[in-house]
Design a protein around this motif. Structure first.
Motif, PDB file in Angstrom:
ATOM      1  N   MET A   1       9.090  52.966  16.050  1.00 34.17           N
ATOM      2  CA  MET A   1       8.811  54.061  16.950  1.00 34.17           C
ATOM      3  C   MET A   1      10.103  54.766  17.301  1.00 34.17           C
ATOM      4  O   MET A   1      11.123  54.160  17.430  1.00 34.17           O
ATOM      5  CB  MET A   1       8.181  53.545  18.249  1.00 34.17           C
ATOM      6  CG  MET A   1       6.891  52.792  18.001  1.00 34.17           C
ATOM      7  SD  MET A   1       6.260  52.175  19.542  1.00 34.17           S
ATOM      8  CE  MET A   1       5.074  51.017  18.935  1.00 34.17           C
ATOM      9  N   GLY A   2      10.020  56.038  17.557  1.00 33.10           N
ATOM     10  CA  GLY A   2      11.184  56.780  17.944  1.00 33.10           C
ATOM     11  C   GLY A   2      10.916  57.535  19.207  1.00 33.10           C
ATOM     12  O   GLY A   2       9.824  57.548  19.700  1.00 33.10           O
ATOM     13  N   LEU A   3      11.932  58.185  19.637  1.00 27.46           N
ATOM     14  CA  LEU A   3      11.763  58.790  20.928  1.00 27.46           C
ATOM     15  C   LEU A   3      12.017  60.283  20.927  1.00 27.46           C
ATOM     16  O   LEU A   3      12.895  60.770  20.291  1.00 27.46           O
ATOM     17  CB  LEU A   3      12.732  58.116  21.880  1.00 27.46           C
ATOM     18  CG  LEU A   3      12.900  58.765  23.213  1.00 27.46           C
ATOM     19  CD1 LEU A   3      11.641  58.742  24.002  1.00 27.46           C
ATOM     20  CD2 LEU A   3      13.987  58.096  23.937  1.00 27.46           C
ATOM     21  N   LEU A   4      11.304  60.877  21.725  1.00 27.97           N
ATOM     22  CA  LEU A   4      11.580  62.276  21.947  1.00 27.97           C
ATOM     23  C   LEU A   4      11.661  62.510  23.414  1.00 27.97           C
ATOM     24  O   LEU A   4      11.183  61.717  24.171  1.00 27.97           O
ATOM     25  CB  LEU A   4      10.522  63.163  21.479  1.00 27.97           C
ATOM     26  CG  LEU A   4      11.197  64.423  21.812  1.00 27.97           C
ATOM     27  CD1 LEU A   4      11.723  65.240  21.978  1.00 27.97           C
ATOM     28  CD2 LEU A   4      11.912  63.848  21.150  1.00 27.97           C
ATOM     29  N   LEU A   5      12.016  63.664  23.847  1.00 29.60           N
ATOM     30  CA  LEU A   5      12.356  63.828  25.226  1.00 29.60           C
ATOM     31  C   LEU A   5      11.784  65.105  25.852  1.00 29.60           C
ATOM     32  O   LEU A   5      12.046  66.181  25.399  1.00 29.60           O
ATOM     33  CB  LEU A   5      13.857  63.831  25.332  1.00 29.60           C
ATOM     34  CG  LEU A   5      14.481  62.694  24.548  1.00 29.60           C
ATOM     35  CD1 LEU A   5      15.962  62.843  24.384  1.00 29.60           C
ATOM     36  CD2 LEU A   5      14.165  61.363  25.130  1.00 29.60           C
ATOM     37  N   ILE A   6      11.052  64.969  26.974  1.00 31.33           N
ATOM     38  CA  ILE A   6      10.557  66.099  27.762  1.00 31.33           C
ATOM     39  C   ILE A   6      10.704  65.717  29.224  1.00 31.33           C
ATOM     40  O   ILE A   6      10.357  64.615  29.578  1.00 31.33           O
ATOM     41  CB  ILE A   6       9.071  66.389  27.472  1.00 31.33           C
ATOM     42  CG1 ILE A   6       8.931  66.829  26.049  1.00 31.33           C
ATOM     43  CG2 ILE A   6       8.499  67.408  28.425  1.00 31.33           C
ATOM     44  CD1 ILE A   6       7.527  67.091  25.653  1.00 31.33           C
ATOM     45  N   PRO A   7      11.209  66.583  30.101  1.00 34.09           N
ATOM     46  CA  PRO A   7      11.499  66.139  31.456  1.00 34.09           C
ATOM     47  C   PRO A   7      10.305  65.478  32.099  1.00 34.09           C
ATOM     48  O   PRO A   7       9.220  66.024  32.078  1.00 34.09           O
ATOM     49  CB  PRO A   7      11.874  67.432  32.186  1.00 34.09           C
ATOM     50  CG  PRO A   7      12.326  68.327  31.106  1.00 34.09           C
ATOM     51  CD  PRO A   7      11.528  67.973  29.892  1.00 34.09           C
ATOM     52  N   GLY A   8      10.521  64.315  32.687  1.00 34.23           N
ATOM     53  CA  GLY A   8       9.469  63.603  33.382  1.00 34.23           C
ATOM     54  C   GLY A   8       9.821  63.427  34.835  1.00 34.23           C
ATOM     55  O   GLY A   8      10.666  64.102  35.375  1.00 34.23           O
ATOM     56  N   LEU A 104      19.440  54.749  27.666  1.00 32.19           N
ATOM     57  CA  LEU A 104      18.923  54.445  28.997  1.00 32.19           C
ATOM     58  C   LEU A 104      17.461  54.861  29.098  1.00 32.19           C
ATOM     59  O   LEU A 104      16.636  54.131  29.660  1.00 32.19           O
ATOM     60  CB  LEU A 104      19.761  55.152  30.062  1.00 32.19           C
ATOM     61  CG  LEU A 104      19.304  54.952  31.511  1.00 32.19           C
ATOM     62  CD1 LEU A 104      19.280  53.479  31.896  1.00 32.19           C
ATOM     63  CD2 LEU A 104      20.196  55.745  32.470  1.00 32.19           C
ATOM     64  N   LEU A 105      17.131  56.007  28.566  1.00 31.75           N
ATOM     65  CA  LEU A 105      15.751  56.474  28.580  1.00 31.75           C
ATOM     66  C   LEU A 105      14.839  55.525  27.819  1.00 31.75           C
ATOM     67  O   LEU A 105      13.749  55.161  28.286  1.00 31.75           O
ATOM     68  CB  LEU A 105      15.678  57.870  27.972  1.00 31.75           C
ATOM     69  CG  LEU A 105      14.287  58.482  27.789  1.00 31.75           C
ATOM     70  CD1 LEU A 105      13.566  58.594  29.117  1.00 31.75           C
ATOM     71  CD2 LEU A 105      14.388  59.832  27.126  1.00 31.75           C
ATOM     72  N   LEU A 106      15.277  55.095  26.648  1.00 29.49           N
ATOM     73  CA  LEU A 106      14.499  54.149  25.861  1.00 29.49           C
ATOM     74  C   LEU A 106      14.290  52.839  26.614  1.00 29.49           C
ATOM     75  O   LEU A 106      13.192  52.274  26.622  1.00 29.49           O
ATOM     76  CB  LEU A 106      15.200  53.880  24.529  1.00 29.49           C
ATOM     77  CG  LEU A 106      15.161  55.001  23.494  1.00 29.49           C
ATOM     78  CD1 LEU A 106      16.188  54.742  22.404  1.00 29.49           C
ATOM     79  CD2 LEU A 106      13.784  55.151  22.898  1.00 29.49           C
TER      80      LEU A 106
END
Length: 279
Positions: A1-8, A104-106
């Motif tokens: 799995m990989g990550l992508l980023l959208i403000p949460g 850190l997000l992951l």
């Protein structure tokens, strides 16, 4: 799995997106087993076998047992927790100065998605401290605060074909161009497609890719503010068709600094767009 980023809800940095792990069932199974999630490279992965909690009816004991089993990335240390009303919990961590925002997000995604499975657990808050013991981030999270994508097409140093749809010179449609690209270890095929379009000046000058991820066959592509200057609808459809041509993607949601746009170049972009070949 990989990550992508959208403000949460927790991290407001425009370059990184809090993502949504929406295929995770956070309800504890009847056998009291939970799945441990961990960071591996630039991905969040699940351990193959569930673990059985020794005292599943005790939130505090289950939490302590789970945190003992949960592997953290180098540079991140679990300090402890506090319990509040309705079994809400605040987990405290300390991070090193060199830990990246992406890692850190992951790790936040891995922690929250794991802890949320504990029976009767309430709201989950994270408190992040730096090496000087200063609180640098606090926020409430659920697994729905994070997006992730499956690495359907392997990354690495290998060659593959991609198809680009480019605005036709002197025309009104798009022309198809197939090329062979070399995927680097830290890049996805959809990221390479976007970079190819940027290099061919399909988008306004200064356009940069902030992040890209795929979840449930929807690609989330986040650009910097320069993308707002887009005037030609063919450039929008060039992006949509080139990305949607990939076998693991059905539609694309365009974002600018993590935000949806109602319209770009007179194209309705507030919802994901699907392949529409312009003739």
């Amino acid at each position: 799995m990989g990550l992508l980023l959208i403000p949460g809800c927790g991290d407001k940095d425009a370059g990184f997106t809090e993502t949504v792990i929406d295929t995770v069932d956070s309800n504890l199974s009847e056998d009291h087993g939970i799945t441990i999630y961990r960071v591996e490279g630039r991905s969040v992965v699940a351990e193959e076998e569930k673990v059985q909690l020794k005292q599943p009816d005790s939130v505090a004991n289950s939490l302590e047992e789970t945190m003992d089993m949960l592997p953290l990335v180098d540079g991140m240390k679990f300090l402890g927790y506090t319990m509040g009303e309705n079994n809400s919990v605040t987990l405290s961590f300390q991070i090193s100065d060199d830990i990246s925002k992406e890692i850190l997000l992951l790790e936040k995604a891995a922690v929250v998605t794991t802890i949320e499975q504990i029976r009767k657990i309430g709201a989950i808050s994270l408190s992040i401290r730096n090496s000087k013991d200063e609180v640098v981030e606090e926020g409430n999270y659920t697994s729905k605060s994070f997006y992730y994508y499956d690495s359907v097409i392997p990354t690495g140093q290998n060659n593959g074909q991609v198809t680009l749809y480019l605005p036709e010179a002197g025309g009104t449609g798009l022309v198809e161009q197939t090329l062979v690209v070399t995927l680097q270890l830290d890049a996805s095929v959809e990221e390479e497609v976007v970079k190819q379009l940027i290099s061919r000046q399909v988008f306004p000058s200064g356009t940069e890719l902030i992040s890209i991820s795929v979840t449930q066959k929807v690609a989330y592509v986040d650009f910097n503010e320069a993308f707002l200057q887009i005037k030609d609808s063919r450039a929008v459809y060039s992006l949509v068709d080139s990305i949607c041509k990939l076998p693991h993607i059905n539609s694309i949601q365009i974002l600018v600094n993590g935000e949806k746009q109602e319209k770009l170049a007179k194209v309705d972009t507030h919802m994901p767009l699907q392949y529409t070949k312009l003739e």
